[in-house]
Each structure stands twice: as structure tokens, then as C-alpha cells.
Design a protein around this motif. Structure first.
Motif, short mmCIF file in Angstrom:
data_model
loop_
_atom_site.label_atom_id
_atom_site.label_comp_id
_atom_site.label_asym_id
_atom_site.label_seq_id
_atom_site.Cartn_x
_atom_site.Cartn_y
_atom_site.Cartn_z
N ALA A 249 0.85 -1.41 -0.20
CA ALA A 249 0.12 0.37 -0.08
C ALA A 249 1.20 1.17 -0.23
N GLY A 250 2.31 1.15 1.01
CA GLY A 250 2.98 1.86 1.10
C GLY A 250 3.58 2.24 -0.57
N LEU B 68 8.91 7.46 0.80
CA LEU B 68 7.90 8.13 2.16
C LEU B 68 6.45 8.01 2.57
N GLY B 69 6.02 7.14 0.94
CA GLY B 69 5.22 6.27 1.34
C GLY B 69 4.82 5.20 1.77
N VAL B 70 6.33 4.24 2.04
CA VAL B 70 5.87 3.28 2.95
C VAL B 70 6.34 3.30 4.16
N LEU B 71 7.34 4.61 4.58
CA LEU B 71 7.48 5.12 5.76
C LEU B 71 5.86 6.11 6.28
N GLN B 72 4.96 6.34 5.64
CA GLN B 72 3.60 6.53 6.30
C GLN B 72 2.87 5.74 6.16
N ALA B 73 2.89 4.73 5.78
CA ALA B 73 1.87 3.21 5.96
C ALA B 73 2.39 2.64 7.04
N LEU C 130 3.33 1.81 13.99
CA LEU C 130 3.76 2.86 14.60
C LEU C 130 2.52 3.40 15.36
N THR C 131 1.38 4.17 14.79
CA THR C 131 0.28 4.88 15.81
C THR C 131 -0.04 3.37 16.62
N PRO C 132 -0.61 2.26 16.12
CA PRO C 132 -1.01 2.10 17.59
C PRO C 132 -0.25 0.93 18.34
N ALA C 133 0.95 1.17 18.31
CA ALA C 133 1.47 1.29 19.21
C ALA C 133 2.00 2.31 20.39
N GLN D 154 0.85 9.48 10.91
CA GLN D 154 0.98 9.24 9.92
C GLN D 154 1.55 10.65 8.59
N GLN D 155 0.84 11.68 9.05
CA GLN D 155 1.08 12.97 8.39
C GLN D 155 2.59 13.51 9.26
N VAL D 156 2.27 13.08 10.52
CA VAL D 156 4.04 14.61 10.92
C VAL D 156 4.87 13.76 10.61
N VAL D 157 5.13 12.13 9.91
CA VAL D 157 6.24 11.75 9.65
C VAL D 157 7.63 12.47 8.22
N PRO D 158 6.21 13.04 6.98
CA PRO D 158 7.20 13.67 6.21
C PRO D 158 7.99 14.66 6.46
#
Length: 304
Positions: A9-10, A244-249, A255-258, A276-280
């Protein structure tokens, strides 16, 4: 299996990021303008595709019509708005592109309203099983189309005479003029190609996430991509977009659930929001600190 699902998906989303970022690099290489309106071009292109389908044009034909229309919009923007500002300070030109973004967003708001609407269906429903991972045709087609077009642009700049003239104009405008290259035409061509790419990228994003004014925000994601890849590197934009797409996915799926589990265990906070919006932007800060010229960029030198 979850990691493989997130990776696919990423990569699909990242390939569209790369397509949009390549459009920004095209304009910067040829004209030196950092186009903050690229996100608005993405949004307008997606809305135009939707508008053409409402006029009775078949979905795939609507995409072609949208790309052609956006190519004209890109040339008109360069000729009517930015060319008169050739000798203006860089900050003024950047402010003008922000103005174009706001103007186009207002136009879309007037014609199509603020609500999210369903994008035209370009690809069949369903999914394909690849090594136990189900990938929808939308994601698969968006990935394949974005990667093919990105590679085609790399080949165009490397192996064609027009691409050579574009590179010459980007490297040294005065030298290009001296050997007979019409730099103004090359700049207009870069704007038209960039805007057409934005239309396609916006349409593909709309098929994945729906059509709304929020598509203009893709421009804010594309800038970390081009900084990460190197501001003038087309290949860098492609690689950085996928990364970046993979990192967001992974941020969204792992990361977010953990992080939310940690917050629930030790605090009264139950949601981490859209992490995930902060990652970039975290990635942008790290790259600027460690390698300001980007992964594929070259450090500039100045003779004193």
C-alpha cells in the motif's frame, strides 16, 4: 503478512507522491521556481476529470482531457503570472505561487463545493492475490502507471534531444541562449508537462482516497519528497516518493497503534491523531540536518 500488506500500500501511494514531486522538480530545474501551487494543480486536475465524466466523456477519455486542459493551465500560469516576474525576488515569486494555490482552491470550492465526492471509476473492482497479499486493482494500477510514467520521464530527459535542451536550459540559461535554444519555450514545456502530471496524479489519488479539496495538501507532502531526493534530481524524487509512502504506511499501521497503546497504558490520552501525517516533516528536518542537498543532490560550490 501485515508488513507486506503495508509495504504494497505504501509503495502504491508513494509512487503517486513521486509523480507529483517529479512535476515540481521539472519546473524548478527549468525555471528555478519553487511551485507551491502544484498541490492545487493536482486538485484541479482531479476535479476536471470528474467534471468531464459528468459531461458524458468516458472515464479514461476524461483523464486525457483533464491532462490536456491542465497542460494549457500550466502554460497560461507561466506566461501570464510568472513570466512578468522574471526579475522579481525569489520570495515574491514563491508568494505568487501560493496565491495561485489559494485562487484555484477557491475556484474548485465554488464549482464543486466543500464535500467529499466519489471519484470516477477508472479501474475494475476487486483485488489480486500476490503471495497471499490482496491488492486492489486501484492500488496496482496507480502503482504501475506512476512508475511507468516516472521512468518514461527519466528516459525522456536522458535520451531525447528535447530532454537535452531542457537539461541545458536548467544548467545554464545564458549558455543555452547562446547556442540557439529558445529557453522560454523550454520553460513553457516544463510547466505544461508538470501540470499534466499533476492532473494524472490527482486523478489517481482521487480513485484511492476520494475527491475533495484536501487533495491540494499533497503539495505539502511533495516538498519533503523533493528535499529528501535532492531538489533537482528526478530519480531522487522517484526514490524518495516510494520511501515516504512506505514510511507513512508503516506509521499508520504499526507505529500509531503501538504509540496509542503506550499512551493508554501510562496516560489519560487515548489517541495519537494522524501520526503518519507528521512523518514527512520529521524526515524533512532530519535530512536538512544530516544531508541538506538530499540523497541524490549535489553540494553546491562557489568560486571566490
Amino acid at each position: 503478512m501485515l508488513l507486506l500488506q503495508l509495504s504494497t500500500a505504501g509503495i502504491a501511494i508513494g509512487s503517486v507522491y513521486a509523480l507529483v514531486a517529479i512535476g515540481i522538480v521539472l519546473i524548478y530545474k527549468c525555471s528555478g521556481v519553487v511551485n507551491f501551487a502544484q498541490g492545487a494543480f493536482v486538485m484541479l486536475g482531479a476535479y476536471l476529470t470528474y467534471g468531464f465524466t459528468k459531461l458524458g466523456v468516458p472515464a479514461h477519455g476524461a483523464v486525457v482531457c483533464s491532462m490536456a486542459t491542465m497542460a494549457v493551465v500550466g502554460v497560461l500560469t507561466e506566461r501570464l503570472v510568472l513570466r512578468p516576474l522574471l526579475k522579481a525576488p525569489v520570495v515574491a515569486i514563491m508568494a505568487v505561487t501560493l496565491g495561485v494555490l489559494i485562487f484555484l482552491r477557491a475556484i474548485c470550492l465554488i464549482f464543486w463545493g466543500p464535500d467529499r465526492i466519489a471519484a470516477p471509476k477508472l479501474f475494475p473492482e476487486g483485488a489480486v492475490d500476490i503471495f497471499g497479499v490482496f491488492i486492489t486493482y486501484n492500488y496496482l494500477a496507480a502503482f504501475a502507471l506512476s512508475i511507468c510514467l516516472s521512468l518514461a520521464f527519466l528516459a525522456f530527459y536522458q535520451f531525447t534531444s528535447v530532454g537535452l535542451m531542457q537539461r541545458c536550459t536548467a544548467d545554464n540559461r545564458q549558455a543555452a541562449l547562446a547556442i540557439g535554444i529558445r529557453t522560454s519555450s523550454q520553460t513553457a514545456l516544463a510547466w505544461s508537462m508538470s501540470s499534466a502530471l499533476a492532473a494524472l496524479g490527482g486523478t489517481l489519488l482521487a480513485t484511492l482516497n476520494g475527491l475533495s479539496l484536501g487533495l491540494a495538501d499533497i503539495g505539502l507532502i511533495a516538498f519533503p519528497v523533493i528535499v529528501l531526493g535532492g531538489l533537482t534530481s528526478l530519480a531522487g524524487a522517484l526514490v524518495a516518493g516510494l520511501l515516504l509512502g512506505v514510511l507513512q504506511a508503516f506509521s499508520d499501521g504499526v507505529l500509531t497503534p503501538a504509540f496509542e497503546d503506550f499512551l493508554r497504558a501510562y496516560t489519560n490520552i487515548y489517541s495519537a491523531g494522524a501520526l503518519q501525517q507528521v512523518v514527512p516533516y520529521i524526515l524533512l528536518v532530519i535530512v536538512l540536518l544530516v544531508r541538506p542537498q538530499g540523497i541524490f543532490g549535489r553540494r553546491g560550490t562557489e568560486r571566490l
